[in-house]
Design a protein around this motif. Sequence first.
Motif, PDB file in Angstrom:
ATOM      1  N   MET A 130       5.962   0.484  -8.669  1.00 21.18           N
ATOM      2  CA  MET A 130       6.988  -0.188  -8.176  1.00 21.18           C
ATOM      3  C   MET A 130       8.043   0.591  -7.178  1.00 21.18           C
ATOM      4  SD  MET A 130       9.716  -3.042  -9.713  1.00 21.18           S
ATOM      5  CE  MET A 130       8.367  -4.242 -10.271  1.00 21.18           C
ATOM      6  N   ARG A 131       8.334   1.770  -7.731  1.00 17.85           N
ATOM      7  CA  ARG A 131       9.383   2.548  -7.004  1.00 17.85           C
ATOM      8  C   ARG A 131       8.954   2.858  -5.782  1.00 17.85           C
ATOM      9  NH1 ARG A 131      10.998   7.810 -10.112  1.00 17.85           N
ATOM     10  NH2 ARG A 131      11.598   6.246 -11.845  1.00 17.85           N
ATOM     11  N   ARG A 168       9.515  -0.555   1.316  1.00 16.18           N
ATOM     12  CA  ARG A 168      10.307  -1.627   1.776  1.00 16.18           C
ATOM     13  C   ARG A 168      11.600  -1.356   2.479  1.00 16.18           C
ATOM     14  NH1 ARG A 168       9.651  -6.885   1.041  1.00 16.18           N
ATOM     15  NH2 ARG A 168      11.300  -6.852   2.416  1.00 16.18           N
ATOM     16  N   MET A 169      12.326  -0.333   1.930  1.00 21.59           N
ATOM     17  CA  MET A 169      13.704   0.078   2.319  1.00 21.59           C
ATOM     18  C   MET A 169      13.516   0.688   3.560  1.00 21.59           C
ATOM     19  SD  MET A 169      15.760   1.046  -1.215  1.00 21.59           S
ATOM     20  CE  MET A 169      17.322   1.198  -0.281  1.00 21.59           C
ATOM     21  N   LEU A 170      12.446   1.417   3.676  1.00 18.76           N
ATOM     22  CA  LEU A 170      12.321   2.251   5.026  1.00 18.76           C
ATOM     23  C   LEU A 170      11.917   1.393   6.204  1.00 18.76           C
ATOM     24  CD1 LEU A 170      10.178   5.481   3.943  1.00 18.76           C
ATOM     25  CD2 LEU A 170      12.704   5.404   4.536  1.00 18.76           C
ATOM     26  N   MET A 171      11.152   0.119   5.742  1.00 17.66           N
ATOM     27  CA  MET A 171      10.927  -0.735   6.858  1.00 17.66           C
ATOM     28  C   MET A 171      12.033  -1.560   7.220  1.00 17.66           C
ATOM     29  SD  MET A 171       7.452  -2.461   5.031  1.00 17.66           S
ATOM     30  CE  MET A 171       7.175  -3.760   6.092  1.00 17.66           C
ATOM     31  N   THR A 172      13.035  -1.483   6.612  1.00 19.32           N
ATOM     32  CA  THR A 172      14.066  -2.040   7.136  1.00 19.32           C
ATOM     33  C   THR A 172      15.155  -1.393   8.088  1.00 19.32           C
ATOM     34  OG1 THR A 172      15.873  -1.243   5.466  1.00 19.32           O
ATOM     35  CG2 THR A 172      14.586  -3.346   4.789  1.00 19.32           C
ATOM     36  N   VAL A 173      14.869  -0.267   8.174  1.00 13.14           N
ATOM     37  CA  VAL A 173      15.425   0.609   9.203  1.00 13.14           C
ATOM     38  C   VAL A 173      15.086   0.137  10.668  1.00 13.14           C
ATOM     39  CG1 VAL A 173      15.780   2.841  10.413  1.00 13.14           C
ATOM     40  CG2 VAL A 173      15.488   2.776   7.743  1.00 13.14           C
ATOM     41  N   PRO A 174      13.613   0.149  11.170  1.00 15.78           N
ATOM     42  CA  PRO A 174      13.655  -0.531  12.431  1.00 15.78           C
ATOM     43  C   PRO A 174      14.181  -2.117  12.636  1.00 15.78           C
ATOM     44  CG  PRO A 174      11.606  -0.437  11.352  1.00 15.78           C
ATOM     45  CD  PRO A 174      12.492   0.265  10.331  1.00 15.78           C
ATOM     46  N   THR A 175      14.116  -2.906  11.344  1.00 12.22           N
ATOM     47  CA  THR A 175      14.942  -4.016  11.604  1.00 12.22           C
ATOM     48  C   THR A 175      16.121  -4.087  11.950  1.00 12.22           C
ATOM     49  OG1 THR A 175      12.732  -4.870  10.152  1.00 12.22           O
ATOM     50  CG2 THR A 175      14.858  -6.192  10.352  1.00 12.22           C
ATOM     51  N   LEU A 215      14.355  -8.288  -0.054  1.00 11.41           N
ATOM     52  CA  LEU A 215      13.634  -7.312  -0.942  1.00 11.41           C
ATOM     53  C   LEU A 215      13.585  -7.599  -2.633  1.00 11.41           C
ATOM     54  CD1 LEU A 215      12.520  -4.705  -1.446  1.00 11.41           C
ATOM     55  CD2 LEU A 215      14.852  -3.529  -1.412  1.00 11.41           C
ATOM     56  N   VAL A 216      15.044  -8.172  -2.783  1.00 18.48           N
ATOM     57  CA  VAL A 216      14.970  -8.434  -4.145  1.00 18.48           C
ATOM     58  C   VAL A 216      14.179  -9.807  -4.758  1.00 18.48           C
ATOM     59  CG1 VAL A 216      16.748  -9.878  -5.892  1.00 18.48           C
ATOM     60  CG2 VAL A 216      17.453  -7.861  -4.153  1.00 18.48           C
ATOM     61  N   VAL A 217      13.799 -10.609  -3.614  1.00 16.67           N
ATOM     62  CA  VAL A 217      13.062 -12.016  -3.930  1.00 16.67           C
ATOM     63  C   VAL A 217      11.650 -11.339  -3.995  1.00 16.67           C
ATOM     64  CG1 VAL A 217      11.867 -13.882  -2.867  1.00 16.67           C
ATOM     65  CG2 VAL A 217      14.203 -13.531  -2.698  1.00 16.67           C
ATOM     66  N   ASP A 218      11.136 -10.399  -3.329  1.00 19.79           N
ATOM     67  CA  ASP A 218       9.860  -9.683  -3.549  1.00 19.79           C
ATOM     68  C   ASP A 218       9.816  -8.995  -4.762  1.00 19.79           C
ATOM     69  OD1 ASP A 218       9.087 -10.736  -1.101  1.00 19.79           O
ATOM     70  OD2 ASP A 218       9.229  -8.659  -0.096  1.00 19.79           O
ATOM     71  N   ILE A 219      10.672  -8.414  -5.280  1.00 21.09           N
ATOM     72  CA  ILE A 219      10.650  -7.614  -6.606  1.00 21.09           C
ATOM     73  C   ILE A 219      10.591  -8.544  -7.575  1.00 21.09           C
ATOM     74  CG2 ILE A 219      11.966  -5.932  -8.060  1.00 21.09           C
ATOM     75  CD1 ILE A 219      12.821  -4.675  -5.509  1.00 21.09           C
ATOM     76  N   SER A 220      11.078  -9.843  -7.538  1.00 20.20           N
ATOM     77  CA  SER A 220      11.433 -10.783  -8.765  1.00 20.20           C
ATOM     78  C   SER A 220       9.974 -11.477  -9.049  1.00 20.20           C
ATOM     79  CB  SER A 220      12.157 -11.797  -8.068  1.00 20.20           C
ATOM     80  OG  SER A 220      12.008 -12.641  -7.083  1.00 20.20           O
ATOM     81  N   TYR A 221       9.194 -11.278  -7.972  1.00 14.67           N
ATOM     82  CA  TYR A 221       7.712 -11.820  -8.262  1.00 14.67           C
ATOM     83  C   TYR A 221       7.163 -11.455  -9.458  1.00 14.67           C
ATOM     84  CZ  TYR A 221       7.893 -13.629  -3.531  1.00 14.67           C
ATOM     85  OH  TYR A 221       8.214 -14.279  -2.230  1.00 14.67           O
ATOM     86  N   GLY A 222       7.337  -9.756  -9.441  1.00 15.08           N
ATOM     87  CA  GLY A 222       6.708  -9.222 -10.900  1.00 15.08           C
ATOM     88  C   GLY A 222       7.274  -9.547 -12.248  1.00 15.08           C
ATOM     89  N   ILE A 244       8.556 -12.794 -12.610  1.00 17.64           N
ATOM     90  CA  ILE A 244       8.109 -14.034 -12.827  1.00 17.64           C
ATOM     91  C   ILE A 244       6.538 -14.298 -13.273  1.00 17.64           C
ATOM     92  CG2 ILE A 244       7.713 -16.428 -11.691  1.00 17.64           C
ATOM     93  CD1 ILE A 244       9.802 -15.794  -9.786  1.00 17.64           C
ATOM     94  N   ASN A 245       5.649 -13.383 -12.622  1.00 18.34           N
ATOM     95  CA  ASN A 245       4.386 -13.371 -13.030  1.00 18.34           C
ATOM     96  C   ASN A 245       3.993 -12.048 -13.074  1.00 18.34           C
ATOM     97  OD1 ASN A 245       1.507 -13.538 -13.197  1.00 18.34           O
ATOM     98  ND2 ASN A 245       1.238 -14.933 -11.453  1.00 18.34           N
ATOM     99  N   PRO A 246       3.797 -11.503 -14.521  1.00 15.25           N
ATOM    100  CA  PRO A 246       3.489 -10.120 -14.723  1.00 15.25           C
ATOM    101  C   PRO A 246       2.111  -9.690 -14.265  1.00 15.25           C
ATOM    102  CG  PRO A 246       4.282 -11.210 -16.571  1.00 15.25           C
ATOM    103  CD  PRO A 246       4.026 -12.226 -15.662  1.00 15.25           C
ATOM    104  N   GLN A 247       1.252 -10.577 -13.733  1.00 18.17           N
ATOM    105  CA  GLN A 247      -0.094 -10.065 -13.347  1.00 18.17           C
ATOM    106  C   GLN A 247       0.128  -9.545 -11.962  1.00 18.17           C
ATOM    107  OE1 GLN A 247      -2.471 -13.643 -13.614  1.00 18.17           O
ATOM    108  NE2 GLN A 247      -2.786 -13.549 -15.746  1.00 18.17           N
ATOM    109  N   ILE A 248       1.183  -9.680 -10.954  1.00 19.10           N
ATOM    110  CA  ILE A 248       1.383  -9.299  -9.916  1.00 19.10           C
ATOM    111  C   ILE A 248       1.587  -7.694  -9.695  1.00 19.10           C
ATOM    112  CG2 ILE A 248       2.802  -9.390  -7.731  1.00 19.10           C
ATOM    113  CD1 ILE A 248       3.432 -12.085  -8.447  1.00 19.10           C
ATOM    114  N   ARG A 249       0.990  -7.110  -9.278  1.00 15.13           N
ATOM    115  CA  ARG A 249       0.935  -5.682  -9.236  1.00 15.13           C
ATOM    116  C   ARG A 249       1.253  -5.257  -7.508  1.00 15.13           C
ATOM    117  NH1 ARG A 249       1.173  -6.480 -13.452  1.00 15.13           N
ATOM    118  NH2 ARG A 249      -0.225  -5.727 -15.289  1.00 15.13           N
ATOM    119  N   TYR A 250       2.173  -4.205  -7.574  1.00 13.06           N
ATOM    120  CA  TYR A 250       2.785  -3.883  -6.136  1.00 13.06           C
ATOM    121  C   TYR A 250       1.937  -2.733  -5.888  1.00 13.06           C
ATOM    122  CZ  TYR A 250       6.798  -6.725  -7.425  1.00 13.06           C
ATOM    123  OH  TYR A 250       7.639  -7.841  -7.439  1.00 13.06           O
ATOM    124  N   GLN A 251       1.312  -2.725  -4.660  1.00 12.17           N
ATOM    125  CA  GLN A 251       0.791  -1.637  -4.024  1.00 12.17           C
ATOM    126  C   GLN A 251       1.334  -0.731  -2.930  1.00 12.17           C
ATOM    127  OE1 GLN A 251      -2.295  -1.210  -5.247  1.00 12.17           O
ATOM    128  NE2 GLN A 251      -2.349  -2.849  -6.312  1.00 12.17           N
TER     129      GLN A 251
END
Length: 316
Positions: free
Chosen positions: A1-2, A8-15, A300-307, A309-316
């Motif tokens: 997850m780290r 995700r934080m690096l992706m916010t730079v161009p945004t 970003l917080v919403v994306d992290i919260s998925y894990g 809510i549903n422990p089956q979600i894995r972050y790649q």
Amino acid sequence: MRQYIVRRMLMTVPTLLGVTIVAFLMIHLIPGNIVQVMLGTRTDVTPHQVQQLYQLYGLNQPLYVQYWRWLMQLLQGNLGFSLRTGLPISSLISQSFGVTAELAVGALILAVAVAVPLGTIAALYKKTIWDYLARGFAMFGLVIPNFWLGAMLVMLTSIYLPVLSVFNYVPFLTNPLLNIRDMIVPIFALALSLTAIITRMTRAAVLETMQFDHVRTARAKGLRQFTVNMKHVLRNSLIPITTIVGLQFGYLLGGAIIIENVFSLPGMGRLIVDAINQRDYPVVQSSVLFVSAIFVLINLVVDISYGFINPQIRYQ
């Protein structure tokens, strides 16, 4: 997850870089500037004095030079100073954002507290009077503009509930009761459309989840209907609901601009509108960038919260 969070934080730079460009260009493309606004119809100012004012505010430089200078200040953690008042923009934002955050968070809490149970009941009792009432309420909330609703509430409360018509903002820590009195009507005006959106999303998500195999299996095992609805249906419906709540919270910050002006609340909305009217470029640019950064952080917080809510979600 780290690693996912870092990516995700690096992706916010161009945004955010794109936001700086758009915010800078849009405010500078508006006809007029702060010098013209300050001088108004005065005729006793010489061209030399006008040129000195342009030089003082840095408006005699090309746009790309002005943008680069502002960007370098941002990279140093300096939001700049207001051209109109000379105050640090960071202090202006810190004074205003508390009001906007209270308004947006209050509207979000109210919307979720009403919409999730309402949408769930509408789905569980599909094609009954409860379903029709919930869908009718959602349709009503979607078609009512919040600025019109706000104006109507100002008029109605001044006539029938004068105790709620005194919109003189008092910080919560200063006087909680007065703060709640002044904020309850604006929060309701802002929350109505969000409540309608979340109600429709909750109903659709619950209806879809009820068709899953694991829900039918839970019923076949003889589990109580309440347990099936809470543990297997509602919990698995929370991911799309969480997504829409996170996205809509960002839009709440934008909708708060209108509500703050209707109810004369000293939040980010009034700060940005006043700065636009005064052509206070640094305040507009930094305020828009700040709100955009909050929006990106919420996603970003919403994306992290998925894990969670549903422990089956894995972050790649």
